[in-house]
Design an enzyme around this catalytic site. Sequence first.
Site, PDB file in Angstrom:
ATOM      1  N   HIS A  10       0.851  -1.205   0.000  1.00 25.51           N
ATOM      2  CA  HIS A  10       0.000   0.000   0.000  1.00 25.51           C
ATOM      3  C   HIS A  10       0.883   1.250   0.000  1.00 25.51           C
ATOM      4  CE1 HIS A  10      -4.027   1.847   1.239  1.00 25.51           C
ATOM      5  NE2 HIS A  10      -3.182   2.867   1.271  1.00 25.51           N
ATOM      6  N   HIS A  12       1.186   4.992  -2.241  1.00 24.84           N
ATOM      7  CA  HIS A  12       0.700   5.880  -3.310  1.00 24.84           C
ATOM      8  C   HIS A  12       1.892   6.515  -4.014  1.00 24.84           C
ATOM      9  CE1 HIS A  12      -3.555   5.839  -1.896  1.00 24.84           C
ATOM     10  NE2 HIS A  12      -2.960   5.523  -0.751  1.00 24.84           N
ATOM     11  N   HIS A 190      -9.858   1.450  -0.360  1.00 26.15           N
ATOM     12  CA  HIS A 190      -9.663   2.146   0.917  1.00 26.15           C
ATOM     13  C   HIS A 190     -11.007   2.178   1.650  1.00 26.15           C
ATOM     14  CE1 HIS A 190      -5.928   3.680  -0.744  1.00 26.15           C
ATOM     15  NE2 HIS A 190      -5.662   4.373   0.340  1.00 26.15           N
ATOM     16  N   GLU A 193     -10.767   3.611   7.329  1.00 24.24           N
ATOM     17  CA  GLU A 193      -9.709   4.511   7.817  1.00 24.24           C
ATOM     18  C   GLU A 193     -10.436   5.661   8.526  1.00 24.24           C
ATOM     19  OE1 GLU A 193      -7.708   6.720   4.739  1.00 24.24           O
ATOM     20  OE2 GLU A 193      -6.009   7.276   6.018  1.00 24.24           O
ATOM     21  N   ASP A 271       1.876   3.892   3.118  1.00 28.81           N
ATOM     22  CA  ASP A 271       0.848   4.787   2.572  1.00 28.81           C
ATOM     23  C   ASP A 271       1.468   5.944   1.778  1.00 28.81           C
ATOM     24  OD1 ASP A 271      -1.819   5.334   2.130  1.00 28.81           O
ATOM     25  OD2 ASP A 271      -2.237   6.152   4.109  1.00 28.81           O
ATOM     26  N   ASP A 272       1.866   7.000   2.472  1.00 31.86           N
ATOM     27  CA  ASP A 272       2.471   8.192   1.850  1.00 31.86           C
ATOM     28  C   ASP A 272       3.631   8.632   2.756  1.00 31.86           C
ATOM     29  OD1 ASP A 272       0.066   8.705  -0.073  1.00 31.86           O
ATOM     30  OD2 ASP A 272      -0.837   8.624   1.920  1.00 31.86           O
TER      31      ASP A 272
HETATM   32  N1  ADE Z   1      -4.685   8.904  -0.897  1.00 35.15           N
HETATM   33  C1  ADE Z   1      -3.422   8.934  -0.494  1.00 35.15           C
HETATM   34  N2  ADE Z   1      -3.325   8.539   0.788  1.00 35.15           N
HETATM   35  C2  ADE Z   1      -4.577   8.260   1.210  1.00 35.15           C
HETATM   36  C3  ADE Z   1      -5.142   7.823   2.422  1.00 35.15           C
HETATM   37  N3  ADE Z   1      -4.390   7.574   3.506  1.00 35.15           N
HETATM   38  N4  ADE Z   1      -6.470   7.648   2.481  1.00 35.15           N
HETATM   39  C4  ADE Z   1      -7.222   7.910   1.415  1.00 35.15           C
HETATM   40  N5  ADE Z   1      -6.755   8.326   0.251  1.00 35.15           N
HETATM   41  C5  ADE Z   1      -5.435   8.501   0.139  1.00 35.15           C
HETATM   42 ZN    ZN Z   2      -3.715   4.871   1.063  1.00 30.54          ZN
END
Ligand code: ADE
Ligand code: ZN
Length: 327
Positions: A10, A12, A190, A193, A271-272
């Site tokens: 996961h 992005h 997703h 969350e 994630d990011d």
């Molecule tokens: N796009 C990038 N990161 C995300 C996240 N944590 N939740 C939803 N969309 C995303």
């Molecule tokens: Zn994500």
Amino acid sequence: MRDLPKVELHLHLEGAAPPKFIRGLAKEKNVNLDGVFDANGHYAHTDFIDFLRVYEAATEVLQSPMDFYRLTRAILSECAENGVVYAETFMSPDFCGGRDLGAWKEYLHAIQEAAAEAEAQDGIILKGIVTCIRHFGPDKARETAKCAAETAGDFVTGYGIGGDESAGSLRDFAWSFDMAREAGLRITAHAGEWGGPESVREAIDDLRAERVGHGVRAIEDLGLVDELAARGTVLEVCPGSNVSLGVYPDWSSHPIAKLRARGVKVTVSTDDPPFFHTSMVNEYEQLNRAFGWDQADFAALNKTAIEAAFCDEATRTKVKKRLETAA
Ligand code: ADE
Ligand code: ZN
């Protein structure tokens, strides 16, 4: 922790862009990025919605296939430095030529070229999950699904959805998910969350997702947790992201250990990473600190992840061997 071979499911593509990389492109292209960085040069966001704003503003400097080639090289070198041997990345045609199929093919070609070079150099394998963006709406998602279906193959192996979980319902996107599935793509979404357990149920029932991005708020409905365990649904858990964005106040409050103890297949990703000041090494170190997870736990986690990977069987066997020889 660094040398432990890891599988990351996961991640992005735009969200993994190092701030320095984005600033460099902004300078080259004369793009004004006021409000994107704080005084320390980090991404500046205050909450989840603001995170999405900063994320989308930063993508404005990504204007050509060459920019995505350079981005993919930068990200995979970061992944390899963290011991990642196999990764899957979310790619959004929205940010790659605005969902135009011809443009998308050129962007994809550049991303794949970068992935092939990184594999030759560092042995890291990358696969792509084409991802629609929830707050852009179901009509744009249909165009995204078309891009995904037209390019499904050895590299594009999955279809997913990210973005603002409060926008519409997942059911509205079923058409695009059906199209992707019919093209042979594997499905992740997703949910859970920001949305509660009911959003996880929508992902598995309405979109027939075999993996759920985050999914952690399923913990609020133990019946659902047991169902996820029985179905073998895999959660792409990103604890550092959740703690950074305030879904949970700290690592010890994060439900990943409880979900795992109750039989849910959990995996760990970033994630990011630059947005959340994390890395795969940091995720593992924090899990060790918070829950005492050790090498054996991490080996089990990575085995779950490679078994859930959206790749061909030859790749799975190859990566499994790399994981096993290191164990
Ligand atoms: N796009 C990038 N990161 C995300 C996240 N944590 N939740 C939803 N969309 C995303
Ligand atoms: Zn994500």
